[in-house]
Design a protein around this motif. Structure first.
Motif, PDB file in Angstrom:
ATOM      1  N   ALA A 291       0.663  -1.172  -0.101  1.00 29.29           N
ATOM      2  CA  ALA A 291       0.023  -0.152   0.058  1.00 29.29           C
ATOM      3  C   ALA A 291       0.824   1.609   0.143  1.00 29.29           C
ATOM      4  O   ALA A 291       2.139   1.362   0.207  1.00 29.29           O
ATOM      5  N   LEU A 292       0.389   2.365  -0.263  1.00 22.54           N
ATOM      6  CA  LEU A 292       0.988   3.586  -0.179  1.00 22.54           C
ATOM      7  C   LEU A 292       1.241   3.910   1.312  1.00 22.54           C
ATOM      8  O   LEU A 292       0.459   3.738   2.205  1.00 22.54           O
ATOM      9  N   THR A 293       2.247   4.705   1.439  1.00 16.29           N
ATOM     10  CA  THR A 293       2.689   5.129   2.722  1.00 16.29           C
ATOM     11  C   THR A 293       1.956   6.681   3.134  1.00 16.29           C
ATOM     12  O   THR A 293       1.042   7.067   1.917  1.00 16.29           O
ATOM     13  N   GLU A 294       2.014   7.305   3.984  1.00 19.49           N
ATOM     14  CA  GLU A 294       1.325   8.420   4.283  1.00 19.49           C
ATOM     15  C   GLU A 294       1.897   9.606   3.248  1.00 19.49           C
ATOM     16  O   GLU A 294       1.108  10.283   2.785  1.00 19.49           O
ATOM     17  N   ARG A 295       3.171   9.601   3.021  1.00 19.00           N
ATOM     18  CA  ARG A 295       3.958  10.348   2.020  1.00 19.00           C
ATOM     19  C   ARG A 295       3.150  10.080   0.739  1.00 19.00           C
ATOM     20  O   ARG A 295       2.937  10.920  -0.206  1.00 19.00           O
ATOM     21  N   GLY A 296       3.178   8.543   0.367  1.00 19.21           N
ATOM     22  CA  GLY A 296       2.487   8.586  -0.953  1.00 19.21           C
ATOM     23  C   GLY A 296       1.098   8.868  -0.874  1.00 19.21           C
ATOM     24  O   GLY A 296       0.576   9.259  -2.162  1.00 19.21           O
ATOM     25  N   ARG A 297       0.234   8.861  -0.082  1.00 16.44           N
ATOM     26  CA  ARG A 297      -0.991   9.008  -0.199  1.00 16.44           C
ATOM     27  C   ARG A 297      -1.323  10.830  -0.351  1.00 16.44           C
ATOM     28  O   ARG A 297      -2.055  11.336  -0.987  1.00 16.44           O
ATOM     29  N   ALA A 298      -0.434  11.386   0.281  1.00 16.21           N
ATOM     30  CA  ALA A 298       0.035  13.090   0.079  1.00 16.21           C
ATOM     31  C   ALA A 298       0.121  13.427  -1.288  1.00 16.21           C
ATOM     32  O   ALA A 298      -0.413  14.228  -1.885  1.00 16.21           O
ATOM     33  N   GLN A 299       1.135  12.453  -1.897  1.00 18.22           N
ATOM     34  CA  GLN A 299       1.713  12.714  -3.084  1.00 18.22           C
ATOM     35  C   GLN A 299       0.283  12.470  -4.117  1.00 18.22           C
ATOM     36  O   GLN A 299       0.179  13.240  -5.037  1.00 18.22           O
ATOM     37  N   ALA A 300      -0.413  11.610  -3.953  1.00 18.40           N
ATOM     38  CA  ALA A 300      -1.381  11.156  -5.082  1.00 18.40           C
ATOM     39  C   ALA A 300      -2.384  12.410  -4.945  1.00 18.40           C
ATOM     40  O   ALA A 300      -3.024  12.772  -6.007  1.00 18.40           O
ATOM     41  N   LEU A 301      -2.749  12.772  -3.757  1.00 17.17           N
ATOM     42  CA  LEU A 301      -3.568  13.973  -3.626  1.00 17.17           C
ATOM     43  C   LEU A 301      -3.149  15.244  -4.170  1.00 17.17           C
ATOM     44  O   LEU A 301      -4.118  15.955  -4.846  1.00 17.17           O
ATOM     45  N   SER A 302      -1.777  15.529  -4.245  1.00 15.08           N
ATOM     46  CA  SER A 302      -1.033  16.554  -4.592  1.00 15.08           C
ATOM     47  C   SER A 302      -1.165  16.772  -6.182  1.00 15.08           C
ATOM     48  O   SER A 302      -1.277  17.762  -6.854  1.00 15.08           O
ATOM     49  N   VAL A 303      -0.876  15.556  -6.964  1.00 12.17           N
ATOM     50  CA  VAL A 303      -0.949  15.640  -8.271  1.00 12.17           C
ATOM     51  C   VAL A 303      -2.255  15.461  -8.951  1.00 12.17           C
ATOM     52  O   VAL A 303      -2.073  15.673 -10.300  1.00 12.17           O
TER      53      VAL A 303
END
Length: 317
Positions: free
Chosen positions: A175-187
């Motif tokens: 799964a995505l990490t917390e950082r990954g989830r933030a990245q997905a939201l931002s792009v």
């Protein structure tokens, strides 16, 4: 094109050359600023946490009332501000459709005094600044080549996922990490600026989680497929080539989310479908970090051609 690569202290901005056809003639939109009383292309400064394409769409709507979809990039202008800082402004071409024009609402305000539609010749004469004229001239070249209308093929690498060496499960379930989830939201808003109509993703959890925010922004359900997985039981190249060829044939804006080893196959498939040449630039455009995406702009004219490409990633917060 990347704000991450810009020197610290540089002011970043984004805008667009908005165009329309009136009785067969092309007109472009210029803005007259209230305080400076100059004539320029609409643009505005990047907000914290924004990608450049997201900024361009937001600023266009704020300044002109027009909700536009970005087409191919037209390059950038650079100049020195009175306070000594450098400013870099990125531009895209964007058609003002009949629906967008009908829905638009503009009133003079503290920032923009008036909107002016002008022919290309008149726009060159009216623009106060030479760097705006250069953007108009680049668009005129596109128009002459029949590349004023494009659609996007977007290659998106999944966001940051859990460490494979400490993950308790098979690789596809990471799964995505917390950082990954933030990245997905931002792009997601940056990709949505090009209004793709289809989203396809590897069936790996980290890829499906990466496109989830994009699904919400676009209102489009993603299709998960093993064809885009790095663990595909068969060589994915033929399937990817066929998928891209169909998207190009139908002039369909499409996002494909996958893994680092598969992204070059997606970019290469677009190159092949448009009879373009593989170059160092297309190679670099396929070497993506987590949550980065490359937009390949294909002409919607009679003959599909690769008009431009650009790469963006998660903004610094």
């Amino acid at each position: 094109m990347s704000q991450a690569a810009t020197a610290a202290g540089t002011v970043l901005a984004a805008g667009a050359l908005v165009w329309r056809r009136v009785r067969g003639e092309v007109e472009v939109l210029l803005v007259e600023r209230t305080q400076h009383r100059d004539i320029s292309l609409p643009k505005g400064k990047l907000d914290p946490g924004e990608t450049l394409p997201e900024c361009a769409v937001r600023e266009l709507e704020e300044e002109t009332g027009l909700a536009v979809v970005l087409g191919a990039p037209l390059g950038h202008s650079e100049y020195r501000l009175p306070d000594g800082r450098d400013k870099v402004v990125y531009y895209w071409q964007a058609e003002a459709t009949e629906a967008a024009l009908a829905a638009a609402s503009f009133s003079p305000n503290d920032e923009i005094l008036a909107l002016h539609w002008a022919s290309l010749d008149d726009a060159r004469s009216a623009c106060t600044y030479r760097h705006d004229v250069a953007i108009v001239e680049r668009f005129e070249e596109r128009l002459g080549a029949g590349h004023e209308t494009t659609f996007p093929i977007v290659a998106l690498r999944h966001a940051k996922a859990a460490n494979p060496f400490s993950w308790d499960g098979d690789d596809a379930s990471r799964a995505l990490t917390e950082r990954g989830r933030a990245q997905a939201l931002s792009v997601a808003p940056g990709i949505a600026a090009y209004a793709p109509s289809r989203v396809a993703t590897s069936d790996a959890v980290r890829c499906r989680e990466t496109v989830a925010p994009l699904e919400s922004v676009l209102g489009v359900a993603a299709k998960a497929t093993a064809e885009l997985s790095q663990e595909s039981p068969v060589d994915p190249r033929a399937a990817i080539e066929a998928r891209i060829a169909k998207a190009v044939l139908k002039r369909r804006g499409t996002v494909l989310c996958s893994h680092a080893p598969v992204i070059p196959e997606i970019v290469t498939a677009v190159v092949h479908a448009t009879s373009a040449a593989e170059t160092e630039r297309t190679h670099r455009a396929s070497m993506l970090h987590t949550a980065e995406f490359t937009v390949l702009h294909v002409s919607a004219g009679e003959r599909p051609a690769l008009v431009a490409l650009e790469t963006h990633g998660p903004p610094h917060r």
